[in-house]
Design an enzyme around this catalytic site. Sequence first.
Site, mmCIF file in Angstrom:
data_model
loop_
_atom_site.group_PDB
_atom_site.id
_atom_site.type_symbol
_atom_site.label_atom_id
_atom_site.label_comp_id
_atom_site.label_asym_id
_atom_site.label_seq_id
_atom_site.Cartn_x
_atom_site.Cartn_y
_atom_site.Cartn_z
ATOM 1 N NE ARG A 96 -3.694 -2.129 2.485
ATOM 2 C CZ ARG A 96 -3.603 -2.932 3.549
ATOM 3 N NH1 ARG A 96 -2.858 -2.594 4.580
ATOM 4 N NH2 ARG A 96 -4.278 -4.050 3.589
ATOM 5 C CG PHE A 131 -11.452 -6.920 -5.591
ATOM 6 C CD1 PHE A 131 -12.494 -7.830 -5.597
ATOM 7 C CD2 PHE A 131 -10.776 -6.659 -6.784
ATOM 8 C CE1 PHE A 131 -12.859 -8.484 -6.772
ATOM 9 C CE2 PHE A 131 -11.139 -7.304 -7.958
ATOM 10 C CZ PHE A 131 -12.177 -8.223 -7.961
ATOM 11 C CB SER A 143 -19.413 -6.964 -4.175
ATOM 12 O OG SER A 143 -18.603 -7.804 -3.397
ATOM 13 C CG ASP A 195 -5.726 -6.847 -2.273
ATOM 14 O OD1 ASP A 195 -5.257 -7.982 -2.485
ATOM 15 O OD2 ASP A 195 -5.853 -6.368 -1.134
ATOM 16 C CB CYS A 237 -4.153 -13.373 -1.173
ATOM 17 S SG CYS A 237 -5.943 -13.348 -1.304
HETATM 18 N N1 SAH Z 1 -7.774 -4.556 -0.600
HETATM 19 C C1 SAH Z 1 -8.251 -4.855 0.727
HETATM 20 C C2 SAH Z 1 -8.575 -6.309 0.940
HETATM 21 C C3 SAH Z 1 -9.513 -6.903 -0.074
HETATM 22 S S1 SAH Z 1 -10.344 -8.325 0.498
HETATM 23 C C4 SAH Z 1 -7.222 -4.358 1.741
HETATM 24 O O1 SAH Z 1 -6.097 -4.043 1.364
HETATM 25 O O2 SAH Z 1 -7.560 -4.300 2.929
HETATM 26 C C5 SAH Z 1 -11.401 -8.665 -0.809
HETATM 27 C C6 SAH Z 1 -12.622 -7.764 -0.932
HETATM 28 O O3 SAH Z 1 -13.235 -8.063 -2.181
HETATM 29 C C7 SAH Z 1 -13.698 -7.971 0.119
HETATM 30 O O4 SAH Z 1 -13.966 -6.734 0.752
HETATM 31 C C8 SAH Z 1 -14.939 -8.432 -0.664
HETATM 32 O O5 SAH Z 1 -16.147 -7.860 -0.187
HETATM 33 C C9 SAH Z 1 -14.627 -7.919 -2.050
HETATM 34 N N2 SAH Z 1 -15.222 -8.651 -3.176
HETATM 35 C C10 SAH Z 1 -15.324 -9.988 -3.342
HETATM 36 N N3 SAH Z 1 -15.842 -10.277 -4.562
HETATM 37 C C11 SAH Z 1 -16.054 -9.093 -5.184
HETATM 38 C C12 SAH Z 1 -16.550 -8.715 -6.466
HETATM 39 N N4 SAH Z 1 -16.916 -9.637 -7.358
HETATM 40 N N5 SAH Z 1 -16.612 -7.412 -6.776
HETATM 41 C C13 SAH Z 1 -16.228 -6.464 -5.885
HETATM 42 N N6 SAH Z 1 -15.747 -6.765 -4.662
HETATM 43 C C14 SAH Z 1 -15.662 -8.049 -4.306
#
Ligand code: SAH
Length: 404
Positions: free
Chosen positions: A223, A238, A260, A307, A347
Amino acid sequence: MARRRNKQPDSNATQRSDAVAVVSARGAARWQRGHPWIFRSDVREIPGAPAGAVRVLDDRRRPLGIALWSPVSEISLRLLDSDPDVTLDDAWWFQRLRQAVERRTPLAGTTNACRLVHGEGDAIPSLVCDRYDRWLVVQINSAGLEPFRSSILAALLALVQPLGVLARNDATARAREGLPRETTLEYGDVPREIEVNEHDVRYLAAPWTGQKTGAFLDQRENRLRVREVASGRALDCFAYHGSFALHMAMAAGQVVALDSSADALARARNNASLNSTENIDFVEADAFDYLRERERAGERFDTIVLDPPAFAKTRATLPTALNGYHEINLRAMRLLATGGLLFTASCSYHLNKPHFLGMLEDAARDSGRRMVLRELRGQPLDHPEVLTIPETGYLKGALLEAAD
Ligand code: SAH
């Protein structure tokens, strides 16, 4: 439902030196190659003892060391110490945990939240411990480790003097070990939200209810890197509670944080207020749909972060997962302005480094853009990846530039 644990009797707190497991030559060879796991198929003689620590002998009954024994798991034995005569008393646990805690000393100035114990990566198989300011969240992920709960707790209390310790023992790994999935308060009190300071960005972690142990600590340095290179119009797909978006907002003009989950976005909004950040737009949408629509609309972003959650949760789902990763990366590449940057991550442990790079190469080819690989990135200091234990390394990242 969370509950406070009753005090456990301490009778199991040291190894039972009388319990032995005999392993095949193939099992012994795994340990020699630096991997701590021995699978059920390589156990010749099963210990006549409940879960806990046992002495392990090779097929000529020569001692190999001490391991955690999990009677119902596919992973039967996890090597703890190659000295077969060691006693796993409180002093042993203190010493092993102290090594893990000391490894994190360099992080003290940059954050108040980090992973203190990364399981096999810290030679304490199946134990996770994350620190959030003055509180700890632990995960005990094997039956063999369970009897040592009180020794581990005592050592952690002595080493870091936390105000509270929460056990987020709700991971699926527990079910494979025949263990209940539950969240229990082990010591003191742990608040519902804890303020994390990460390279001068503040966000609230949710230890009781958030994903993993309350936040994603493994992307901390990535980050910061993204913040250093971000510019113009930025997109954080995400976004969860906005960690990448908050960093990018310090450098970019306007940021879109997309997720989402309405709950995750509500927390992202709170986190933006906490940082007095006003240049983030929050979008509740499916990332696949959003990326496709923005591409169709001919939009451009200068900085994009992808991510996603682990698309490949098992080896069997890898082909489908690869399609998903390919799709979002292809769209993101097409959305980049000339000279724009994409930080993309995975991940999924089952998607290894060659898979990840191969997927990015395919996406770059299909995008029609000339994508330059600026940096390969991975896990930070507090998530040690041991080369002989592939399972300790799961986070892959790449910083890519759309050259034209
Ligand atoms: N980038 C964040 C962690 C991401 S975790 C950080 O650094 O803290 C993954 C995230 O993706 C979750 O919040 C989940 O709600 C979201 N997610 C899962 N499938 C998704 C989709 N199809 N579209 C958008 N978001 C999604």
